[in-house]
Design a protein around this motif. Structure first.
Motif, short mmCIF file in Angstrom:
data_model
loop_
_atom_site.label_atom_id
_atom_site.label_comp_id
_atom_site.label_asym_id
_atom_site.label_seq_id
_atom_site.Cartn_x
_atom_site.Cartn_y
_atom_site.Cartn_z
N TYR A 250 0.87 -1.17 0.00
CA TYR A 250 0.00 0.00 0.00
C TYR A 250 0.92 1.23 0.00
O TYR A 250 1.65 1.46 0.97
N ALA A 251 0.88 2.04 -1.08
CA ALA A 251 1.87 3.12 -1.24
C ALA A 251 1.22 4.51 -1.27
O ALA A 251 0.01 4.65 -1.46
N HIS A 252 2.11 5.53 -1.06
CA HIS A 252 1.77 6.96 -1.10
C HIS A 252 0.87 7.37 0.07
O HIS A 252 0.03 8.27 -0.07
N LEU A 253 1.04 6.73 1.23
CA LEU A 253 0.17 6.99 2.39
C LEU A 253 0.43 8.38 3.00
O LEU A 253 1.56 8.88 2.98
N TYR A 254 -0.62 8.93 3.55
CA TYR A 254 -0.51 10.17 4.32
C TYR A 254 0.12 9.87 5.68
O TYR A 254 1.04 10.56 6.13
N LYS A 255 -0.39 8.80 6.36
CA LYS A 255 0.21 8.36 7.62
C LYS A 255 -0.18 6.91 7.89
O LYS A 255 -1.10 6.36 7.28
N TYR A 256 0.54 6.32 8.86
CA TYR A 256 0.32 4.92 9.22
C TYR A 256 -0.64 4.79 10.40
O TYR A 256 -0.76 5.70 11.21
N ASN A 257 -1.23 3.60 10.50
CA ASN A 257 -2.06 3.29 11.67
C ASN A 257 -1.59 1.97 12.31
O ASN A 257 -2.28 1.42 13.16
N VAL A 258 -0.41 1.51 11.88
CA VAL A 258 0.16 0.25 12.37
C VAL A 258 1.65 0.40 12.56
O VAL A 258 2.25 1.41 12.16
N ARG A 259 2.26 -0.62 13.16
CA ARG A 259 3.71 -0.63 13.33
C ARG A 259 4.26 -1.96 12.82
O ARG A 259 3.53 -2.96 12.71
N VAL A 260 5.55 -1.99 12.55
CA VAL A 260 6.19 -3.21 12.04
C VAL A 260 6.06 -4.34 13.06
O VAL A 260 6.25 -4.15 14.26
N GLY A 261 5.71 -5.53 12.57
CA GLY A 261 5.57 -6.70 13.43
C GLY A 261 4.16 -6.92 13.94
O GLY A 261 3.85 -7.98 14.50
N GLN A 262 3.31 -5.91 13.78
CA GLN A 262 1.94 -6.02 14.29
C GLN A 262 1.13 -7.01 13.45
O GLN A 262 1.24 -7.05 12.23
N ARG A 263 0.27 -7.81 14.12
CA ARG A 263 -0.65 -8.71 13.42
C ARG A 263 -1.93 -7.95 13.11
O ARG A 263 -2.47 -7.24 13.97
N VAL A 264 -2.39 -8.05 11.88
CA VAL A 264 -3.64 -7.38 11.48
C VAL A 264 -4.59 -8.40 10.87
O VAL A 264 -4.17 -9.48 10.42
N ARG A 266 -8.09 -8.94 8.19
CA ARG A 266 -8.76 -8.35 7.04
C ARG A 266 -9.81 -7.33 7.52
O ARG A 266 -10.62 -7.63 8.38
N GLY A 267 -9.75 -6.13 6.94
CA GLY A 267 -10.70 -5.09 7.31
C GLY A 267 -10.17 -4.09 8.32
O GLY A 267 -10.80 -3.06 8.56
N ASP A 268 -9.01 -4.38 8.94
CA ASP A 268 -8.41 -3.42 9.89
C ASP A 268 -7.90 -2.20 9.12
O ASP A 268 -7.35 -2.31 8.02
N VAL A 269 -8.07 -1.01 9.72
CA VAL A 269 -7.52 0.22 9.12
C VAL A 269 -6.03 0.25 9.40
O VAL A 269 -5.60 0.25 10.56
N ILE A 270 -5.22 0.28 8.33
CA ILE A 270 -3.76 0.24 8.50
C ILE A 270 -3.10 1.58 8.19
O ILE A 270 -1.94 1.80 8.53
N GLY A 271 -3.81 2.47 7.51
CA GLY A 271 -3.24 3.78 7.17
C GLY A 271 -4.27 4.63 6.46
O GLY A 271 -5.46 4.28 6.41
N PHE A 272 -3.77 5.76 5.88
CA PHE A 272 -4.68 6.72 5.27
C PHE A 272 -4.10 7.22 3.95
O PHE A 272 -2.88 7.38 3.81
N VAL A 273 -5.00 7.47 3.00
CA VAL A 273 -4.59 7.88 1.66
C VAL A 273 -3.82 9.21 1.72
O VAL A 273 -4.19 10.13 2.46
N GLY A 274 -2.75 9.26 0.92
CA GLY A 274 -1.96 10.49 0.83
C GLY A 274 -1.39 10.62 -0.57
O GLY A 274 -1.89 10.01 -1.53
#
Length: 325
Positions: A250-264, A266-274
Motif C-alpha cells: 500500500y503506497a503513497h500513504l498520508y500516515k500509518y495506523n500500524v507498526r512493524v511486526g503487528q498482526r492485522v 482483514r478489514g483493519d484500518v492500516i493507514g490513510f490515503v496520501g
C-alpha cells in the motif's frame, strides 16, 4: 460238588434221593445264558445312551454355550452395522473431505489390511466353536484398525481445514479502499502512460483515487512487514506478509495506523490515503506479490464486491490511461 437233595416218601416212610433230570439242567443253563445276554444287551443300550443323559452341570454348561453363540451372533450383527456406518464415513472422507482439501485419498487396501505374520489366534483353536470365535475376533481387529485409520485421517482433515481457514482468511480478498470513498479507479495493472515522463511503461498495481485521509484497509490477515518510506517512488508505504507466499503493498500513504511486526486482520484500518513519494495526486497505489512476483490485484476483490461491481472495476482497470505514479 453239588449238594445231594432228598425228599420224604410217606408210602415207604423213608427219605428218597432227588434225581435231577438231564433236560432240566440244560434248560437252566440255557436260561442262564439268555439272561446273561439280555443283561449285557441292556447294559450296552444304557452305555450307548449315556451322552443323552445330562447332569445338571452339563445342562448349565450347554445353556451357557448356547447363550455364548447367541451373543457372538448379535456381536457380528452389530459389527455389520458399524461396518456400514464406517464405510459411509470412509467414502465421504475420500471423495469429499480429502478431495476438497486437495489431500490424497487413503487406498482401500490400507484401510482394510489384515494382520500378517504369526497366527495371532492360535490360542482360540481346538474348541467346538473355534471358527466362530476366531472369525469374530478377526473382524473385530480389522474393524478396530479401520477405525484407527479413519480417526487419524479425520485428525489430518481437521488440520487441513484449519489450515484452509487460515489460508482463506489470509489471502487478500477485498478492495483496500471502500467504494463510497472512491473518486475513481485511476489506473489498473498493465501498460500505462507515466504521469511525469509521459512514456508508456508497465504499471504493476492499481491506483485508487480518494481524498487525503481516506482509510485504507488490510485486504487479508497477516503481519506488518514494512511501514516506512525507504522504497524508491512509493513514499510512505506498508507491506503485509500474509503467509502462503502472498504479500500486499500500500503506497503513497498520508500516515500509518500500524507498526512493524503487528498482526492485522482483514478489514483493519492500516493507514490513510496520501500523496507521498512519486505521486501526482492523493491516491492509493496497491500491489500484490505471490512468491515475490507481482500479480494483477483485480483477481483479489471477490470478498466485498458484487458481480456487477466487479465487472465495473474490471472494465475501468483495463482502460489504458495515465497512472498517478
Amino acid at each position: 460238588m453239588a449238594k445231594v437233595k432228598y425228599y420224604y416218601d410217606s408210602e415207604t416212610l423213608s427219605y428218597q434221593k432227588i434225581e435231577q433230570k438231564k433236560g432240566r439242567r440244560l434248560g437252566i443253563v440255557f436260561l442262564g445264558i439268555v439272561g446273561t445276554f439280555l443283561a449285557g444287551f441292556v447294559l450296552l443300550v444304557i452305555y450307548l445312551n449315556i451322552p443323552l443323559i445330562e447332569t445338571p452341570k452339563e445342562k448349565a454348561l450347554k445353556r451357557e454355550l448356547e447363550n455364548m453363540q447367541l451373543q457372538y451372533g448379535m456381536l457380528n450383527k452389530k459389527m455389520d452395522q458399524i461396518q456400514d456406518v464406517l464405510s459411509n464415513v470412509e467414502d465421504r472422507d475420500n471423495n469429499i473431505y480429502r478431495l476438497y482439501f486437495e489431500a490424497n485419498p487413503i487406498p482401500e487396501e490400507q484401510r482394510k489390511a489384515g494382520f500378517g505374520g504369526i497366527n495371532r489366534y492360535r490360542n482360540l483353536e481346538g474348541f467346538e466353536n473355534s471358527k466362530l470365535i476366531t472369525e469374530t475376533n478377526k473382524r473385530m481387529d480389522i474393524l478396530s484398525k479401520q477405525i484407527v485409520v479413519q480417526s487419524k485421517s479425520l485428525d489430518e482433515i481437521a488440520v487441513l481445514a484449519k489450515e484452509k481457514e487460515n489460508l482463506l482468511a489470509s489471502i487478500p480478498a477485498i478492495q483496500p479502499v471502500k467504494n463510497e470513498n472512491l473518486k475513481r479507479i485511476a489506473s489498473g495493472y498493465g501498460w500505462r502512460s507515466d504521469p511525469f515522463t509521459k512514456v508508456r511503461k508497465f504499471h504493476y498495481g492499481m491506483d485508487f483515487s480518494a481524498p487525503r485521509g481516506t482509510p485504507i484497509y488490510a485486504t487479508g490477515n497477516g503481519r506488518i512487514e514494512r511501514a516506512d518510506n525507504r522504497s524508491t517512488g512509493y513514499g510512505n508505504h506498508i507491506r503485509i506478509d500474509h503467509g502462503y507466499g502472498y504479500t500486499s503493498l500500500y503506497a503513497h500513504l498520508y500516515k500509518y495506523n500500524v507498526r512493524v511486526g503487528q498482526r492485522v486482520k482483514r478489514g483493519d484500518v492500516i493507514g490513510f490515503v496520501g500523496s507521498t513519494g512519486r505521486s501526482e495526486a492523493p491516491h492509493l497505489h496497491y500491489e500484490i506479490f505471490k512468491d515475490e512476483d507481482r500479480i494483477n490485484p483485480i483477481n483479489f476483490y471477490y470478498g466485498n464486491l458484487s458481480p456487477e461491481e466487479f465487472d465495473e472495476v474490471l472494465e475501468k482497470s483495463q482502460q489504458e490511461n495515465q497512472s498517478l505514479d
